[in-house]
Design an enzyme around this catalytic site. Sequence first.
Site, PDB file in Angstrom:
ATOM      1  N   HIS A   1      -9.597   2.245   0.032  1.00 44.20           N
ATOM      2  CA  HIS A   1      -8.170   1.930  -0.046  1.00 44.20           C
ATOM      3  C   HIS A   1      -7.826   1.406  -1.436  1.00 44.20           C
ATOM      4  O   HIS A   1      -8.216   0.303  -1.811  1.00 44.20           O
ATOM      5  CB  HIS A   1      -7.812   0.904   1.018  1.00 44.20           C
ATOM      6  CG  HIS A   1      -6.346   0.844   1.325  1.00 44.20           C
ATOM      7  ND1 HIS A   1      -5.382   1.372   0.485  1.00 44.20           N
ATOM      8  CD2 HIS A   1      -5.667   0.325   2.383  1.00 44.20           C
ATOM      9  CE1 HIS A   1      -4.179   1.173   1.005  1.00 44.20           C
ATOM     10  NE2 HIS A   1      -4.330   0.540   2.166  1.00 44.20           N
TER      11      HIS A   1
ATOM     12  N   CYS B   1       0.799  -1.223   0.000  1.00 46.10           N
ATOM     13  CA  CYS B   1       0.000   0.000   0.000  1.00 46.10           C
ATOM     14  C   CYS B   1       0.833   1.276   0.000  1.00 46.10           C
ATOM     15  O   CYS B   1       0.288   2.373  -0.069  1.00 46.10           O
ATOM     16  CB  CYS B   1      -0.950  -0.015   1.185  1.00 46.10           C
ATOM     17  SG  CYS B   1      -1.932  -1.520   1.269  1.00 46.10           S
TER      18      CYS B   1
ATOM     19  N   LYS C   1      -9.061   8.376   2.504  1.00 50.50           N
ATOM     20  CA  LYS C   1      -9.601   7.022   2.309  1.00 50.50           C
ATOM     21  C   LYS C   1     -11.018   6.920   2.849  1.00 50.50           C
ATOM     22  O   LYS C   1     -11.735   5.964   2.534  1.00 50.50           O
ATOM     23  CB  LYS C   1      -8.704   5.983   2.976  1.00 50.50           C
ATOM     24  CG  LYS C   1      -7.386   5.735   2.256  1.00 50.50           C
ATOM     25  CD  LYS C   1      -6.606   4.602   2.919  1.00 50.50           C
ATOM     26  CE  LYS C   1      -5.275   4.336   2.220  1.00 50.50           C
ATOM     27  NZ  LYS C   1      -4.301   5.421   2.422  1.00 50.50           N
TER      28      LYS C   1
ATOM     29  N   PHE D   1       2.026  -3.348   3.898  1.00 49.70           N
ATOM     30  CA  PHE D   1       2.368  -4.650   4.456  1.00 49.70           C
ATOM     31  C   PHE D   1       3.845  -4.933   4.197  1.00 49.70           C
ATOM     32  O   PHE D   1       4.366  -4.638   3.118  1.00 49.70           O
ATOM     33  CB  PHE D   1       1.540  -5.748   3.792  1.00 49.70           C
ATOM     34  CG  PHE D   1       0.116  -5.845   4.265  1.00 49.70           C
ATOM     35  CD1 PHE D   1      -0.374  -5.036   5.274  1.00 49.70           C
ATOM     36  CD2 PHE D   1      -0.747  -6.772   3.702  1.00 49.70           C
ATOM     37  CE1 PHE D   1      -1.685  -5.141   5.709  1.00 49.70           C
ATOM     38  CE2 PHE D   1      -2.056  -6.888   4.121  1.00 49.70           C
ATOM     39  CZ  PHE D   1      -2.536  -6.069   5.127  1.00 49.70           C
TER      40      PHE D   1
ATOM     41  N   GLU E   1      -0.390   5.291  13.514  1.00 49.26           N
ATOM     42  CA  GLU E   1      -0.052   6.487  12.740  1.00 49.26           C
ATOM     43  C   GLU E   1      -0.261   7.750  13.570  1.00 49.26           C
ATOM     44  O   GLU E   1       0.524   8.703  13.491  1.00 49.26           O
ATOM     45  CB  GLU E   1      -0.874   6.553  11.453  1.00 49.26           C
ATOM     46  CG  GLU E   1      -0.407   7.661  10.524  1.00 49.26           C
ATOM     47  CD  GLU E   1      -1.097   7.651   9.170  1.00 49.26           C
ATOM     48  OE1 GLU E   1      -0.633   8.387   8.280  1.00 49.26           O
ATOM     49  OE2 GLU E   1      -2.095   6.912   8.995  1.00 49.26           O
TER      50      GLU E   1
ATOM     51  N   HIS F   1      -2.195   8.040   6.082  1.00 49.07           N
ATOM     52  CA  HIS F   1      -2.496   6.747   5.461  1.00 49.07           C
ATOM     53  C   HIS F   1      -3.901   6.322   5.871  1.00 49.07           C
ATOM     54  O   HIS F   1      -4.670   5.865   5.040  1.00 49.07           O
ATOM     55  CB  HIS F   1      -1.455   5.714   5.878  1.00 49.07           C
ATOM     56  CG  HIS F   1      -1.552   4.420   5.133  1.00 49.07           C
ATOM     57  ND1 HIS F   1      -1.489   4.348   3.760  1.00 49.07           N
ATOM     58  CD2 HIS F   1      -1.723   3.140   5.577  1.00 49.07           C
ATOM     59  CE1 HIS F   1      -1.607   3.082   3.384  1.00 49.07           C
ATOM     60  NE2 HIS F   1      -1.762   2.334   4.467  1.00 49.07           N
TER      61      HIS F   1
END
Length: 415
Positions: free
Chosen positions: A344, A162, A339, A403, A312, A301
Amino acid sequence: MRRVVITGMGFKTPIGNDHKTLWESVVSGKHGFKKIEAFNTEDIGVSLAGIVDNFDPAEYIDKKEIRRTDRFCHLALASTADALRDCETDFAGIDPYRAGVIYASGIGGMNTFEQEHIKYLEKGPSRVSVFFIPEMIINMCAGLIAIKTGFKGVNYSVVTACASSNHALGEAFRCIKHGYLDVCLAGGSESTITRFTLAGFNNLTAVSRSSDPDRASIPFDAERNGFVLSEGAGTLVLEELEHAKARGAKIYAEIIGYGSTCDAYHMTAPVNSGEGTAKAMEMCLAESDISRSDVGYINAHGTSTKINDAVETLAIKKVFGQTSAIGQASTIPAVSSTKSMTGHLLGAAGAAEAIITAKALKEGVIPPTAGYKIPDEDCDLDYVTDGARKSDFQIAISNSLGFGGHNAAICLKKY
């Protein structure tokens, strides 16, 4: 060191395929989540996705090429064509080895992979398409964009889940800054809304099982329970400043810094301390040669997963200072997750969010975190939850996490 600016942007997203529609959606806090109709999802348990509507690849690609390429490439090629149209040149007169493409995807041709695997199981190996491999592989976007444009310089794909397209933007920025290129097409594309992919993400407990589109992607909200899987693409034309000025280009924003780190911790979870994300932002600030107080907005994010949003938040505090009460972060910039509207886009998320951040800088408006209702004590920053906010901010950071522990941050400045 040379300065790098954004002179063109093209995109296909669940909230708009053109500048006017996208920006109206962002300002109004309109999301693009719909019930999946293309296949049965009852046995999976995930019913919503962010789907690109009103998109016909035949407007950009001939029918033979459509049959021989995956949808993630269709979205990439269309976004790139729109970006070049937006910057009002095809760079036909440029030295082709001074123009490059760095294009990302997190997963690649999953539609093709799933369809051809079913064909293989049902009809045997001889029926697998001769185009299976080139349709599936992630680097095909970069290759096809080069074939279309004639750009012969640096050309590769970034794959960091991502964080992929944020890394692509950062690497393209550095290529121009350090003199290897004058122009670079950078971004990412993803189209993985398939039964196979949804089953995998659902079993990982990463996606929202909500059937209410208004309460599915709710970053930083106490009831968040996973992200909404979306498809889309975004392409940015990055150009050396003097090169852009010489041709009278319009300029959306300047990229001034980039930070990239790895948590070296876990396959899917960010390190609990937020150290890796914080360090990426610190590196980004250092290259930008600005102070923390100069940053007016962070495009987080913000996936709407329990652990990501809390970690975050902690990382932002590490970099910009602590806060003692929800919404009272006087030393921390405004933070929002777009998002909440786009869902996403996986490997295309960073590109889409950089585009929105660049437009936000140019328009003087901070995007909201849409759908937010219930505060979480672990997420206690100013997430712009009361709608889009007018602000004369000059500098913004856009974060991406992937990831594998990948972290990327880019810093954009109002031009």
